[in-house]
Design an enzyme around this catalytic site. Sequence first.
Site, short mmCIF file in Angstrom:
data_model
loop_
_atom_site.label_atom_id
_atom_site.label_comp_id
_atom_site.label_asym_id
_atom_site.label_seq_id
_atom_site.Cartn_x
_atom_site.Cartn_y
_atom_site.Cartn_z
N ASP A 194 14.98 -51.54 3.18
CA ASP A 194 14.83 -50.21 3.76
C ASP A 194 15.52 -50.32 5.10
O ASP A 194 14.98 -50.95 6.02
CB ASP A 194 13.36 -49.83 3.93
CG ASP A 194 13.20 -48.42 4.47
OD1 ASP A 194 13.97 -48.03 5.38
OD2 ASP A 194 12.32 -47.68 3.98
N HIS A 195 16.70 -49.73 5.22
CA HIS A 195 17.50 -50.06 6.41
C HIS A 195 16.85 -49.59 7.71
O HIS A 195 17.19 -50.06 8.78
CB HIS A 195 18.95 -49.56 6.27
CG HIS A 195 19.14 -48.11 6.56
ND1 HIS A 195 18.87 -47.12 5.67
CD2 HIS A 195 19.59 -47.48 7.68
CE1 HIS A 195 19.14 -45.95 6.21
NE2 HIS A 195 19.58 -46.13 7.44
N HIS A 235 11.92 -44.36 4.25
CA HIS A 235 12.05 -44.46 5.71
C HIS A 235 10.85 -43.85 6.45
O HIS A 235 10.27 -44.48 7.33
CB HIS A 235 13.33 -43.79 6.19
CG HIS A 235 14.56 -44.22 5.42
ND1 HIS A 235 14.75 -45.52 5.02
CD2 HIS A 235 15.64 -43.53 4.98
CE1 HIS A 235 15.92 -45.59 4.37
NE2 HIS A 235 16.47 -44.40 4.33
C1 BG6 Z 1 19.79 -43.07 3.64
C2 BG6 Z 1 19.77 -41.77 2.89
O1 BG6 Z 1 18.83 -43.94 3.13
O2 BG6 Z 1 19.54 -42.83 5.01
C3 BG6 Z 1 20.78 -40.79 3.48
O3 BG6 Z 1 20.08 -41.99 1.53
C4 BG6 Z 1 20.57 -40.64 4.97
O4 BG6 Z 1 20.67 -39.53 2.84
C5 BG6 Z 1 20.49 -42.01 5.65
O5 BG6 Z 1 21.66 -39.90 5.50
C6 BG6 Z 1 20.10 -41.85 7.11
O6 BG6 Z 1 20.23 -43.09 7.75
P1 BG6 Z 1 20.47 -43.18 9.32
O7 BG6 Z 1 20.46 -44.64 9.61
O8 BG6 Z 1 21.78 -42.50 9.59
O9 BG6 Z 1 19.33 -42.44 9.97
#
Ligand code: BG6
Length: 486
Positions: free
Chosen positions: A173-174, A236
């Site tokens: 989960d980044h 997230h």
């Molecule tokens: C991803 C989603 O996991 O996270 C995308 O699939 C979203 O739809 C993205 O744009 C948002 O990541 P960040 O790091 O730009 O907030």
Amino acid sequence: TRNPVAKLLLFGATGDLAQRMLLPSLYGLHADGLLPDGLTITGSARSAYTDEAYRDFAKKALDEFLPEDRKDEAAVGGFLERLFYQAIDLSDHSSFGPLAEKVGDVSGGLAIYLSTAPSLFEAAITGLESVGLAGETVRIGLEKPLGYDLASSREINDAVAVGFPEERTFRIDHYLGKETVQNILALRFGNSFFEPVWNAQGIDNVQITIAETVGLEERAGYYETAGALRDMVQNHILQLVALIAMEPPARFDGTAIRDEKAKVFRSLRLMTPEEAPNCTVTGQYGEGAVKGEIVHSYTDELGKPSTTETFVAIKAHVDNWRWQGVPFYLRTGKRMAARRSEIAIQFKPVPHSMFGNRGGLLQPNMLIIRLQPEEYVQLLVMAKEPGLDREGIRLREVPLNLSLDSEFAGTRRRIAYERLLLDLIEGDQTLFVRRDEVEAQWTWVDAIRAGWTANGMKPKAYASGSWGPSAAIALTERDGVTWQDD
Ligand code: BG6
């Protein structure tokens, strides 16, 4: 204890994520001398590339996506030498043999990074296993989507478990790789003064917003099957809820932290179908202006009608002793007025105001944790306005500011994936999602979706560049709460 592997195998090596995030992140680690000496990286995808052609491809991606001040010719050259390539068709069993040959001996450890459509997971794992790329020395990183509901996520987890036990499975989960997200742990558990008020006695409500200005981008195929609830909330936003709501872990390690997060997920109140219309709002962006630019509606971008939600707002509850009666208002959407990820903790008002009406309205304190694009922590407090105050002291809300951007101005902010790829390579599971977490997350999400179906709920249109449908504002206003910063 960290236990680095000697090889990395990257599926989806020609995709958008690889170009924007994975290759630049691996390069960043290489340039700073953080990759194990001799670590090789084998890219794999459908396209037929030679090693040379893939190195050219990677070089182009770095040219495009690395910030100028990170480009160093010698470092780029050294990094490209680590890269190799082997084409694969995950649905064709026979293509795994050549892949295994290319990767070669895995006794020194192999980390696999798998990002594929949920429908291909099982084939991928079976294929890897059949050619010996799933043994003791191999660990696997899994990119979302890990299914689209509890049943499909279980299927994927079962399939993975055949080749990879939990201690060798790294679910990504980044958001957990972001500095500002890890900083929530530092704030809560590295300071003594938050904890005594961090509960239903001290806190009135919690608001979590992840607003984006981008629309569908080039992901129609995926996004149509997902929608905002699955794409952003299931993973997230719920991870942020867990970090805010969890009990203090005894140690900073994968088991202690994930145990506490899992307890939060299991404590999430499951929504009943009757509650869904009152406790959730869904929306889909129409035309509008985002940052001064006119943009199309979701269905125009898609080229067909759709009932997929691009916005969702939810009133959630964590049913345990600490959080009883504290609503967690969650919202996320595409094509909103601004890009902003933020957590706002609204504290209870003072029990009695000695200032009467003369002092103006006393605002309850609020702690704002801005995760992006800026990185700051702000505590809104009441202070005296300067003056003689002959008609009574005047108070005003002012921010106590911690700007992480300027406090740590000299420190480069790493991409979330740098951290996560390094942890995968070195085998530290702390920032990865455990199976029980994912399954509890899906259980909660499925209950909401069942409520939408039972009530025939369809997303309400909202103008691009707004803060979502007006019903989302009503969702909190009914409780006398205003979304922070609307
Ligand atoms: C991803 C989603 O996991 O996270 C995308 O699939 C979203 O739809 C993205 O744009 C948002 O990541 P960040 O790091 O730009 O907030």
